[in-house]
Scaffold this motif. Structure first.
Motif, PDB file in Angstrom:
ATOM      1  N   PRO A 186      -1.992   8.685   1.362  1.00 41.75           N
ATOM      2  CA  PRO A 186      -2.654   8.501   0.067  1.00 41.75           C
ATOM      3  C   PRO A 186      -3.627   7.316   0.134  1.00 41.75           C
ATOM      4  O   PRO A 186      -3.348   6.290   0.753  1.00 41.75           O
ATOM      5  CB  PRO A 186      -1.503   8.212  -0.898  1.00 41.75           C
ATOM      6  CG  PRO A 186      -0.277   8.733  -0.200  1.00 41.75           C
ATOM      7  CD  PRO A 186      -0.536   8.530   1.260  1.00 41.75           C
ATOM      8  N   ARG A 201      -3.728  -4.318  -9.529  1.00 45.11           N
ATOM      9  CA  ARG A 201      -2.276  -4.485  -9.540  1.00 45.11           C
ATOM     10  C   ARG A 201      -1.886  -5.876  -9.041  1.00 45.11           C
ATOM     11  O   ARG A 201      -0.970  -6.512  -9.590  1.00 45.11           O
ATOM     12  CB  ARG A 201      -1.654  -3.398  -8.663  1.00 45.11           C
ATOM     13  CG  ARG A 201      -0.182  -3.173  -8.882  1.00 45.11           C
ATOM     14  CD  ARG A 201       0.291  -1.898  -8.234  1.00 45.11           C
ATOM     15  NE  ARG A 201       0.046  -1.897  -6.793  1.00 45.11           N
ATOM     16  CZ  ARG A 201      -0.760  -1.049  -6.166  1.00 45.11           C
ATOM     17  NH1 ARG A 201      -1.432  -0.131  -6.865  1.00 45.11           N
ATOM     18  NH2 ARG A 201      -0.911  -1.101  -4.853  1.00 45.11           N
ATOM     19  N   THR A 252      -5.728  12.112  -0.994  1.00 51.37           N
ATOM     20  CA  THR A 252      -4.785  12.087   0.118  1.00 51.37           C
ATOM     21  C   THR A 252      -5.497  12.640   1.352  1.00 51.37           C
ATOM     22  O   THR A 252      -5.933  13.799   1.353  1.00 51.37           O
ATOM     23  CB  THR A 252      -3.543  12.932  -0.190  1.00 51.37           C
ATOM     24  OG1 THR A 252      -2.917  12.421  -1.373  1.00 51.37           O
ATOM     25  CG2 THR A 252      -2.558  12.874   0.963  1.00 51.37           C
ATOM     26  N   LYS A 293      -7.450   0.022  -7.690  1.00 55.06           N
ATOM     27  CA  LYS A 293      -6.088  -0.027  -8.238  1.00 55.06           C
ATOM     28  C   LYS A 293      -5.269  -1.166  -7.639  1.00 55.06           C
ATOM     29  O   LYS A 293      -4.583  -1.896  -8.346  1.00 55.06           O
ATOM     30  CB  LYS A 293      -5.378   1.308  -8.000  1.00 55.06           C
ATOM     31  CG  LYS A 293      -5.915   2.487  -8.793  1.00 55.06           C
ATOM     32  CD  LYS A 293      -5.031   3.693  -8.584  1.00 55.06           C
ATOM     33  CE  LYS A 293      -5.565   4.908  -9.342  1.00 55.06           C
ATOM     34  NZ  LYS A 293      -6.858   5.352  -8.789  1.00 55.06           N
ATOM     35  N   ARG A 294      -5.330  -1.289  -6.331  1.00 56.56           N
ATOM     36  CA  ARG A 294      -4.494  -2.300  -5.672  1.00 56.56           C
ATOM     37  C   ARG A 294      -4.930  -3.704  -6.084  1.00 56.56           C
ATOM     38  O   ARG A 294      -4.086  -4.575  -6.378  1.00 56.56           O
ATOM     39  CB  ARG A 294      -4.565  -2.156  -4.159  1.00 56.56           C
ATOM     40  CG  ARG A 294      -3.695  -3.147  -3.398  1.00 56.56           C
ATOM     41  CD  ARG A 294      -3.627  -2.808  -1.923  1.00 56.56           C
ATOM     42  NE  ARG A 294      -2.801  -3.758  -1.197  1.00 56.56           N
ATOM     43  CZ  ARG A 294      -3.268  -4.878  -0.622  1.00 56.56           C
ATOM     44  NH1 ARG A 294      -4.572  -5.168  -0.698  1.00 56.56           N
ATOM     45  NH2 ARG A 294      -2.454  -5.687   0.002  1.00 56.56           N
ATOM     46  N   GLU A 315      -5.830   4.863  -2.374  1.00 53.53           N
ATOM     47  CA  GLU A 315      -6.082   4.450  -3.757  1.00 53.53           C
ATOM     48  C   GLU A 315      -7.564   4.165  -3.950  1.00 53.53           C
ATOM     49  O   GLU A 315      -8.179   3.438  -3.163  1.00 53.53           O
ATOM     50  CB  GLU A 315      -5.263   3.209  -4.100  1.00 53.53           C
ATOM     51  CG  GLU A 315      -3.760   3.455  -4.149  1.00 53.53           C
ATOM     52  CD  GLU A 315      -2.991   2.225  -4.541  1.00 53.53           C
ATOM     53  OE1 GLU A 315      -2.162   2.315  -5.453  1.00 53.53           O
ATOM     54  OE2 GLU A 315      -3.206   1.163  -3.931  1.00 53.53           O
ATOM     55  N   ASP A 372      -6.511   9.420  -7.191  1.00 50.66           N
ATOM     56  CA  ASP A 372      -6.441   9.048  -5.776  1.00 50.66           C
ATOM     57  C   ASP A 372      -6.597  10.299  -4.911  1.00 50.66           C
ATOM     58  O   ASP A 372      -6.357  11.430  -5.357  1.00 50.66           O
ATOM     59  CB  ASP A 372      -5.109   8.371  -5.465  1.00 50.66           C
ATOM     60  CG  ASP A 372      -4.936   7.073  -6.248  1.00 50.66           C
ATOM     61  OD1 ASP A 372      -5.961   6.453  -6.586  1.00 50.66           O
ATOM     62  OD2 ASP A 372      -3.783   6.701  -6.534  1.00 50.66           O
ATOM     63  N   ARG A 408      -7.645   1.457 -14.334  1.00 47.14           N
ATOM     64  CA  ARG A 408      -7.833   1.848 -12.938  1.00 47.14           C
ATOM     65  C   ARG A 408      -6.983   3.079 -12.589  1.00 47.14           C
ATOM     66  O   ARG A 408      -7.374   3.899 -11.766  1.00 47.14           O
ATOM     67  CB  ARG A 408      -7.461   0.694 -12.020  1.00 47.14           C
ATOM     68  CG  ARG A 408      -8.348  -0.529 -12.141  1.00 47.14           C
ATOM     69  CD  ARG A 408      -9.742  -0.262 -11.599  1.00 47.14           C
ATOM     70  NE  ARG A 408     -10.528  -1.486 -11.538  1.00 47.14           N
ATOM     71  CZ  ARG A 408     -11.296  -1.931 -12.530  1.00 47.14           C
ATOM     72  NH1 ARG A 408     -11.363  -1.229 -13.662  1.00 47.14           N
ATOM     73  NH2 ARG A 408     -11.977  -3.042 -12.406  1.00 47.14           N
ATOM     74  N   ARG A 409      -5.836   3.194 -13.227  1.00 47.53           N
ATOM     75  CA  ARG A 409      -4.972   4.334 -12.924  1.00 47.53           C
ATOM     76  C   ARG A 409      -5.574   5.663 -13.372  1.00 47.53           C
ATOM     77  O   ARG A 409      -5.130   6.729 -12.919  1.00 47.53           O
ATOM     78  CB  ARG A 409      -3.606   4.145 -13.595  1.00 47.53           C
ATOM     79  CG  ARG A 409      -2.732   3.118 -12.904  1.00 47.53           C
ATOM     80  CD  ARG A 409      -1.407   2.973 -13.610  1.00 47.53           C
ATOM     81  NE  ARG A 409      -0.549   2.028 -12.905  1.00 47.53           N
ATOM     82  CZ  ARG A 409       0.640   1.621 -13.343  1.00 47.53           C
ATOM     83  NH1 ARG A 409       1.112   2.098 -14.507  1.00 47.53           N
ATOM     84  NH2 ARG A 409       1.357   0.757 -12.642  1.00 47.53           N
ATOM     85  N   ARG A 412       0.849  -1.193   0.000  1.00 52.26           N
ATOM     86  CA  ARG A 412       0.000   0.000   0.000  1.00 52.26           C
ATOM     87  C   ARG A 412       0.889   1.249   0.000  1.00 52.26           C
ATOM     88  O   ARG A 412       2.047   1.198   0.402  1.00 52.26           O
ATOM     89  CB  ARG A 412      -0.907  -0.004   1.223  1.00 52.26           C
ATOM     90  CG  ARG A 412      -1.882  -1.185   1.263  1.00 52.26           C
ATOM     91  CD  ARG A 412      -2.768  -1.129   2.489  1.00 52.26           C
ATOM     92  NE  ARG A 412      -3.633  -2.293   2.572  1.00 52.26           N
ATOM     93  CZ  ARG A 412      -4.816  -2.398   1.963  1.00 52.26           C
ATOM     94  NH1 ARG A 412      -5.256  -1.376   1.230  1.00 52.26           N
ATOM     95  NH2 ARG A 412      -5.547  -3.490   2.086  1.00 52.26           N
ATOM     96  N   PRO A 413       0.327   2.391  -0.395  1.00 51.46           N
ATOM     97  CA  PRO A 413       1.119   3.631  -0.404  1.00 51.46           C
ATOM     98  C   PRO A 413       1.573   4.005   1.006  1.00 51.46           C
ATOM     99  O   PRO A 413       0.834   3.824   1.983  1.00 51.46           O
ATOM    100  CB  PRO A 413       0.158   4.670  -0.972  1.00 51.46           C
ATOM    101  CG  PRO A 413      -0.875   3.889  -1.714  1.00 51.46           C
ATOM    102  CD  PRO A 413      -1.009   2.586  -0.979  1.00 51.46           C
TER     103      PRO A 413
END
Length: 419
Positions: free
Chosen positions: A100, A110, A273, A106-107, A102, A271, A266-267, A67-68
């Motif tokens: 951040p 990915r 924050t 996205k995750r 997502e 996102d 998805r990108r 994760r970010p």
């Protein structure tokens, strides 16, 4: 003269070995039977490269699950400057954490793409091992073919030597012209030259086999006849071409490309924050809580180029998968038909050899009795040598046909599964 030629041949071969062999290396190593050689070659550089690619894909897949990371911010305000204009009591300090978040899956996309990449790398490894096993088998067979060519050349030299002896005797008895002896000597020198070439080719074939198998010491011989072993066993089967390593690799790469399209789509979702902090005012008795959200505006970059590139890659992978299926089906039918044809060719070649051997025997008897010229004997000997070469070529073709079918079946040439 033959003793001198034999010594010269051995000296030439020794010189070749000395040139190819580094100082202190041993040449007393025999290549083991092929199944054992294939097991030992699991650590060969060619196989290690495939394992490294799979390990790399697994590392990327593991990283895809991360994760970010949050970030920490520390702000100070009104702690310097013109204190007569800006009140000293307005000084404040803020400690803030930004996380951040997502959005849009996205995750998950990915992670799915990472797993698909691992599956594709694994399929690529299986296909690579299958290709390596086939190449190693062909290298083993090439060394054996070199041995057989030496045996054929030695037979040719021996027969040419016998012909020269008879020609000399007939010339000495006045039954043949001196030209016949010169012709026989020329023929013998040609055969001896072919024998030297065959010895050099054998050294090269054994050295290549050792290099391919990852052996630091070149081989000097083979422990078995792989060609006879393969020809004696039934062909690999039954065969499902859609389960071949090439088709499974193409399908795995197609799935990885499809997951890559999902990732790029998805990108395109921005996102956010999340911000949470504590602010300490100089005049306040306690801290104040601050919070906020940062949302990017997808005005200029919507990732359209990457999405289009990923979709094009997917289209290419789909085309390759379709082509792989068609080629595998055609290859399976072709390999089975080729095996039947090469088996028939081998049987015909052996019948031809029997006829050539009998013709040479009769021609030699006639020449020794003075009833046939030397040209007929040389022609019969040429036909015999050609028939022996046809036998070897037929065995090579039968081996190649079985090697191609074994690769389609995902097996080694001796029937072991390649994984």
């Amino acid at each position: 003269m033959n003793g001198y030629i034999g010594r010269a041949r051995m000296m030439a071969l020794a010189g070749t070995l000395a040139a190819l062999c580094p100082a202190g290396a041993s040449w007393a190593q025999t290549a083991p039977p092929f199944p054992e050689l294939l097991r030992r070659a699991r650590d060969a550089p060619r196989v290690a490269v495939l394992d490294a690619d799979v390990a790399q894909a697994r590392g990327h897949a593991e990283q895809a699950r991360a994760r970010p990371n949050p970030s920490i911010n520390l702000y100070g305000e009104n702690f310097a400057g013109d204190l007569r204009t800006n009140a000293r009591d307005q000084q404040q300090t803020t400690f803030q954490i930004d996380q951040p978040i997502e959005l849009g899956g996205k995750r998950a996309a990915r992670i799915a793409a990472g797993d698909a990449a691992v599956a594709a790398a694994s399929a690529r490894g299986v296909e690579g091992r299958s290709a390596f096993a086939t190449e190693l088998a062909r290298a083993y067979a090439a060394a054996e073919i070199a041995d057989r060519r030496i045996a054929l050349a030695e037979d040719e030299v021996e027969e040419a030597t016998d012909v020269l002896k008879v020609a000399r005797a007939l010339v000495a008895a006045g039954k043949e012209a001196r030209l016949r002896q010169v012709q026989a000597e020329t023929e013998l020198h040609t055969m001896e030259s072919d024998l030297e070439i065959a010895h050099a080719q054998r050294v090269g074939a054994l050295a290549r086999l050792a290099a391919l198998a990852g052996s630091p010491t070149p081989y000097t011989g083979l422990a078995e006849s792989l060609i006879d072993r393969v020809i004696a066993q039934p062909p690999s089967g039954p065969l499902d071409p859609l389960q071949s390593a090439t088709v499974r690799l193409a399908m795995a790469e197609r799935e990885a490309a499809a997951q890559a399209v999902t990732v790029q789509r998805r990108r395109a979702t921005p996102d956010i924050t999340a911000q949470l902090g504590v602010r300490q005012l100089r005049v306040a008795r306690g801290p104040a809580i601050v919070a906020g959200v940062t949302i990017p505006l997808p005005v200029f970059d919507r990732n359209r180029g990457n999405i289009a590139a990923a979709q094009a890659e997917l289209q290419g992978r789909e085309a390759r998968a379709a082509a792989a299926r068609l080629e595998a089906e055609a290859g399976a039918h072709s390999a089975l038909a080729l095996i039947a044809a090469t088996d028939a060719r081998g049987a015909a070649a052996r019948r031809t050899l029997a006829t050539a051997e009998e013709a040479y025997r009769l021609a030699r008897l006639a020449y020794e009795a003075g009833k046939a010229p030397l040209s007929e004997l040389l022609s019969a000997r040429h036909n015999l040598g050609a028939a022996r070469g046809v036998i070897l070529d037929a065995d090579i073709a039968r081996f190649d046909a079985r090697a191609s079918l074994a690769r389609l079946a995902g097996l080694s040439i001796t029937g072991e599964p390649v994984q």
